[in-house]
Write a protein that holds these residues in place. Sequence first.
Motif, PDB file in Angstrom:
ATOM      1  N   THR A  49     -16.235   0.191  -3.782  1.00  0.00           N
ATOM      2  CA  THR A  49     -15.066  -0.684  -3.855  1.00  0.00           C
ATOM      3  C   THR A  49     -15.084  -1.657  -2.688  1.00  0.00           C
ATOM      4  O   THR A  49     -15.653  -1.364  -1.629  1.00  0.00           O
ATOM      5  CB  THR A  49     -13.751   0.131  -3.861  1.00  0.00           C
ATOM      6  OG1 THR A  49     -12.668  -0.733  -4.211  1.00  0.00           O
ATOM      7  CG2 THR A  49     -13.461   0.744  -2.492  1.00  0.00           C
ATOM      8  N   LEU A  97     -11.985  -2.996  -2.000  1.00  0.00           N
ATOM      9  CA  LEU A  97     -10.601  -2.838  -1.561  1.00  0.00           C
ATOM     10  C   LEU A  97     -10.073  -1.504  -2.096  1.00  0.00           C
ATOM     11  O   LEU A  97     -10.015  -1.301  -3.319  1.00  0.00           O
ATOM     12  CB  LEU A  97      -9.749  -3.999  -2.078  1.00  0.00           C
ATOM     13  CG  LEU A  97      -8.353  -4.181  -1.480  1.00  0.00           C
ATOM     14  CD1 LEU A  97      -8.443  -4.533   0.002  1.00  0.00           C
ATOM     15  CD2 LEU A  97      -7.582  -5.258  -2.235  1.00  0.00           C
ATOM     16  N   GLU A 138      -7.148  -0.328  -2.329  1.00  0.00           N
ATOM     17  CA  GLU A 138      -5.958  -0.458  -3.178  1.00  0.00           C
ATOM     18  C   GLU A 138      -6.312  -0.747  -4.636  1.00  0.00           C
ATOM     19  O   GLU A 138      -5.606  -0.306  -5.548  1.00  0.00           O
ATOM     20  CB  GLU A 138      -5.025  -1.547  -2.638  1.00  0.00           C
ATOM     21  CG  GLU A 138      -4.293  -1.172  -1.367  1.00  0.00           C
ATOM     22  CD  GLU A 138      -5.066  -1.489  -0.103  1.00  0.00           C
ATOM     23  OE1 GLU A 138      -4.465  -1.469   0.978  1.00  0.00           O
ATOM     24  OE2 GLU A 138      -6.290  -1.759  -0.194  1.00  0.00           O
ATOM     25  N   ASP A 139      -7.413  -1.476  -4.863  1.00  0.00           N
ATOM     26  CA  ASP A 139      -7.826  -1.750  -6.247  1.00  0.00           C
ATOM     27  C   ASP A 139      -8.147  -0.442  -6.975  1.00  0.00           C
ATOM     28  O   ASP A 139      -7.764  -0.250  -8.139  1.00  0.00           O
ATOM     29  CB  ASP A 139      -9.060  -2.663  -6.267  1.00  0.00           C
ATOM     30  CG  ASP A 139      -8.733  -4.100  -5.887  1.00  0.00           C
ATOM     31  OD1 ASP A 139      -7.531  -4.460  -5.882  1.00  0.00           O
ATOM     32  OD2 ASP A 139      -9.673  -4.859  -5.586  1.00  0.00           O
ATOM     33  N   THR A 140      -8.836   0.457  -6.289  1.00  0.00           N
ATOM     34  CA  THR A 140      -9.198   1.735  -6.910  1.00  0.00           C
ATOM     35  C   THR A 140      -7.981   2.639  -7.036  1.00  0.00           C
ATOM     36  O   THR A 140      -7.855   3.395  -8.008  1.00  0.00           O
ATOM     37  CB  THR A 140     -10.316   2.421  -6.111  1.00  0.00           C
ATOM     38  OG1 THR A 140     -11.393   1.498  -5.920  1.00  0.00           O
ATOM     39  CG2 THR A 140     -10.846   3.645  -6.834  1.00  0.00           C
ATOM     40  N   ARG A 165      -5.021   1.645  -7.732  1.00  0.00           N
ATOM     41  CA  ARG A 165      -4.336   1.179  -8.951  1.00  0.00           C
ATOM     42  C   ARG A 165      -5.031   1.737 -10.201  1.00  0.00           C
ATOM     43  O   ARG A 165      -4.375   2.107 -11.174  1.00  0.00           O
ATOM     44  CB  ARG A 165      -4.313  -0.350  -8.992  1.00  0.00           C
ATOM     45  CG  ARG A 165      -3.390  -0.973  -7.954  1.00  0.00           C
ATOM     46  CD  ARG A 165      -3.278  -2.478  -8.110  1.00  0.00           C
ATOM     47  NE  ARG A 165      -2.558  -3.060  -6.995  1.00  0.00           N
ATOM     48  CZ  ARG A 165      -3.150  -3.547  -5.895  1.00  0.00           C
ATOM     49  NH1 ARG A 165      -4.485  -3.525  -5.798  1.00  0.00           N
ATOM     50  NH2 ARG A 165      -2.431  -4.048  -4.918  1.00  0.00           N
ATOM     51  N   GLU A 166      -6.362   1.804 -10.156  1.00  0.00           N
ATOM     52  CA  GLU A 166      -7.101   2.364 -11.292  1.00  0.00           C
ATOM     53  C   GLU A 166      -6.787   3.848 -11.473  1.00  0.00           C
ATOM     54  O   GLU A 166      -6.678   4.337 -12.610  1.00  0.00           O
ATOM     55  CB  GLU A 166      -8.603   2.169 -11.080  1.00  0.00           C
ATOM     56  CG  GLU A 166      -9.039   0.713 -11.170  1.00  0.00           C
ATOM     57  CD  GLU A 166     -10.521   0.532 -10.886  1.00  0.00           C
ATOM     58  OE1 GLU A 166     -11.051  -0.544 -11.227  1.00  0.00           O
ATOM     59  OE2 GLU A 166     -11.150   1.450 -10.332  1.00  0.00           O
ATOM     60  N   GLU A 172      -3.554   4.183 -13.172  1.00  0.00           N
ATOM     61  CA  GLU A 172      -3.667   3.870 -14.603  1.00  0.00           C
ATOM     62  C   GLU A 172      -4.425   4.940 -15.377  1.00  0.00           C
ATOM     63  O   GLU A 172      -4.592   4.845 -16.594  1.00  0.00           O
ATOM     64  CB  GLU A 172      -4.370   2.514 -14.763  1.00  0.00           C
ATOM     65  CG  GLU A 172      -3.534   1.351 -14.234  1.00  0.00           C
ATOM     66  CD  GLU A 172      -4.356   0.087 -13.997  1.00  0.00           C
ATOM     67  OE1 GLU A 172      -5.570   0.103 -14.297  1.00  0.00           O
ATOM     68  OE2 GLU A 172      -3.782  -0.898 -13.499  1.00  0.00           O
ATOM     69  N   THR A 220       0.825  -1.213   0.000  1.00  0.00           N
ATOM     70  CA  THR A 220       0.000   0.000   0.000  1.00  0.00           C
ATOM     71  C   THR A 220       0.858   1.261   0.000  1.00  0.00           C
ATOM     72  O   THR A 220       0.581   2.221  -0.733  1.00  0.00           O
ATOM     73  CB  THR A 220      -0.961   0.010   1.204  1.00  0.00           C
ATOM     74  OG1 THR A 220      -1.811  -1.135   1.135  1.00  0.00           O
ATOM     75  CG2 THR A 220      -1.824   1.258   1.205  1.00  0.00           C
TER      76      THR A 220
END
Length: 260
Positions: free
Chosen positions: A244, A246, A248-250, A252-253, A256, A25
Amino acid sequence: MIKLIASDLDGTLLLNHAQSLNPGTAKLIHELTKQGRIFAAASGRQYPNLYRLFHGVEDEIAYICENGALVMYQGEVVDKHIIDRELGQKIMKIILDHGDTEVLLSGMNTCYVQPKDPAYAEHLIHVVKNNVTVVDDIFKVEEPYIKISLYEKNGSQHYEEWAERFKGLMRVVTSGMEWLDTIQEGVDKGSAMRALEKRFNVKPEEIMAFGDNYNDLEMLAEVKNGVAMENSPETVKKLCPYRTALVEDTLREILEGKYD
């Protein structure tokens, strides 16, 4: 472009009562910082606790501490609110006079406790990992009062009772399973977000905020890109265009460029 990202901790970035960040994280946050984005940790916790928690990126991020009563960035006080001493002492007396309920008085760099049970102080030091000053008489603490909280087992389940007891004095918000925070009117994570907007010259549409509970409502209402945790109450979800499971998933988005 998302320029500022704020996340609540307990129940949001920290799941299942975790007291440390997930592996990776801090690296994610560092990558966001390298892109020119600001990350802000938003919590009811004290500043030193948060600073330690984000080891590795501690000097890169902003901190919304004490549910918005203190906002810090790279050692700079961005915003700070002090509770009137007479009012604060009235609040603490009500808490201390109630059975086994414990009080926590927040200063800038330590919290003060007058424990009824020694295990309470041990919990704060070793589990919560706060800077803690144990005192014999909490009413003699001279440092300005930043926040006053109460601790009791299943404290958040007694929210209505305490909200009624403090009616006309302070607002009450839940802050984890055993904690209730007393909050001055107009001081919350939303007011902290406005202080950060001014400090970094960002607009609500350039901010993404993550939350899961009622003490996140003002913060989520302040921004245009609110993200509710999947298990949030409906009141929280209604404020947020995104969900969400998680954080961390968002994150990462965001890295990107999905939301830019």
